[in-house]
Design a protein around this motif. Structure first.
Motif, short mmCIF file in Angstrom:
data_model
loop_
_atom_site.label_atom_id
_atom_site.label_comp_id
_atom_site.label_asym_id
_atom_site.label_seq_id
_atom_site.Cartn_x
_atom_site.Cartn_y
_atom_site.Cartn_z
N LEU A 180 26.76 -2.35 6.76
CA LEU A 180 25.78 -2.73 5.74
C LEU A 180 26.32 -3.84 4.85
O LEU A 180 25.57 -4.73 4.44
CB LEU A 180 25.38 -1.51 4.91
N ASN A 181 27.62 -3.79 4.55
CA ASN A 181 28.23 -4.89 3.79
C ASN A 181 28.09 -6.20 4.55
O ASN A 181 27.81 -7.26 3.96
CB ASN A 181 29.72 -4.60 3.56
N GLY A 182 28.27 -6.13 5.88
CA GLY A 182 28.15 -7.33 6.71
C GLY A 182 26.73 -7.86 6.74
O GLY A 182 26.51 -9.08 6.67
N SER A 192 34.73 -1.48 -8.32
CA SER A 192 34.41 -2.79 -7.75
C SER A 192 33.24 -3.45 -8.48
O SER A 192 33.22 -4.67 -8.68
CB SER A 192 34.09 -2.66 -6.26
N VAL A 193 32.27 -2.65 -8.89
CA VAL A 193 31.12 -3.18 -9.62
C VAL A 193 31.55 -3.71 -10.98
O VAL A 193 31.15 -4.80 -11.40
CB VAL A 193 30.02 -2.10 -9.78
N LEU A 230 18.18 -2.86 0.83
CA LEU A 230 19.62 -2.60 0.86
C LEU A 230 20.14 -2.16 -0.51
O LEU A 230 20.91 -1.20 -0.62
CB LEU A 230 20.37 -3.84 1.32
N GLU A 231 19.72 -2.85 -1.55
CA GLU A 231 20.24 -2.53 -2.88
C GLU A 231 19.67 -1.21 -3.40
O GLU A 231 20.38 -0.44 -4.07
CB GLU A 231 19.96 -3.67 -3.85
N HIS A 255 26.02 -7.95 -6.74
CA HIS A 255 25.08 -7.24 -5.86
C HIS A 255 25.73 -6.83 -4.55
O HIS A 255 25.39 -5.79 -3.99
CB HIS A 255 23.84 -8.12 -5.64
N GLN A 256 26.70 -7.63 -4.08
CA GLN A 256 27.47 -7.22 -2.92
C GLN A 256 28.27 -5.96 -3.23
O GLN A 256 28.37 -5.05 -2.40
CB GLN A 256 28.42 -8.34 -2.49
N ALA A 257 28.82 -5.88 -4.44
CA ALA A 257 29.57 -4.70 -4.84
C ALA A 257 28.67 -3.47 -4.94
O ALA A 257 29.08 -2.36 -4.62
CB ALA A 257 30.27 -4.96 -6.18
#
Length: 225
Positions: A150-152, A110-111, A94-95, A138-140
């Motif tokens: 993908l955020n979910g 946001s990061v 994902l990352e 890492h979510q950001a």
């Protein structure tokens, strides 16, 4: 074992204090992997209402340190090596996909905001605050892909990552001397700012894989101890 030896319920936010105490007991090994979490026992031992303890257990569930098991109820999570490998594999994919999506138009607001909050969390030397702020960065990063689904997915993954990051931080005492943590995340941010996906992927993959292997070693030692 009496919970009153580990948990101070005096003052306000009793449920949070109980949850915090249970987290400490899990991370220091007082409560063992696979052990059941019994609300009735906790309430009786601490002299609290079932509603108060139920709220504390709800807060505990949010840490990812406990799981519901059929016919057993709520138990302390007991991840094996395959769990660690699989969680970090999902995280890595994902990352890295998020980093690959970076281009000249990418907005890193946001990061940057998450990193600023992380720097503030480091000053507290509170392991849970630091881990939450770490995960938020890492979510950001995953959020750079602009996909709510993908955020979910990543938010769900964080429930398991949270456990591993807590274990790693406690074992390595990262919350005491935070310089290495700050440098690690600053390196990631700097790589993103270059807007060179290949370089950023290399940096991020190296850090994630190093952390994965450290967690595997810690849990292996706990299993064989």
């Amino acid at each position: 074992m009496r919970l009153t030896d580990h948990i101070d319920t005096a003052g306000t936010s009793v449920s949070q204090k109980v949850a915090d105490g249970l987290v400490r007991m899990i991370l220091d090994g007082t409560l063992k992997p696979g052990e059941r979490v019994r609300e009735a026992v906790i309430a009786a031992d601490l002299g609290l209402s079932r509603n108060t303890v139920r709220e504390a257990v709800r807060l505990l569930e949010n840490t990812g340190l406990v799981r519901y098991i059929f016919n057993k109820g709520l138990v302390i999570w007991n991840p094996d090596d395959a769990d660690v490998v699989d969680v970090y594999k999902a995280r890595l994919q994902l990352e890295l996909a998020a980093v690959a999506s970076v281009d000249d138009a990418t907005d890193f607001t946001s990061v940057h905001g998450a990193f600023d909050q992380f720097l503030e969390a480091l000053k507290t030397h509170d392991v849970r605050s630091i881990v939450e702020a770490d995960l938020a960065i890492h979510q950001a990063i995953v959020g750079l892909m602009g996909s709510e689904r993908l955020n979910g997915y990543y938010a769900q993954l964080m429930n398991e990552l949270r456990y591993f990051l807590l274990v790693l931080s406690i074992d390595h005492r990262e919350y005491v001397d935070t310089a290495a943590l700050e440098e690690e995340h600053r390196t990631i941010i700097d790589a993103l700012m270059l807007r060179d996906p290949a370089h950023a992927r290399e940096i991020l993959a190296g850090i994630i894989e190093e952390n994965r292997d450290a967690v595997r070693e810690i849990l292996k030692k706990r299993t064989t101890a």
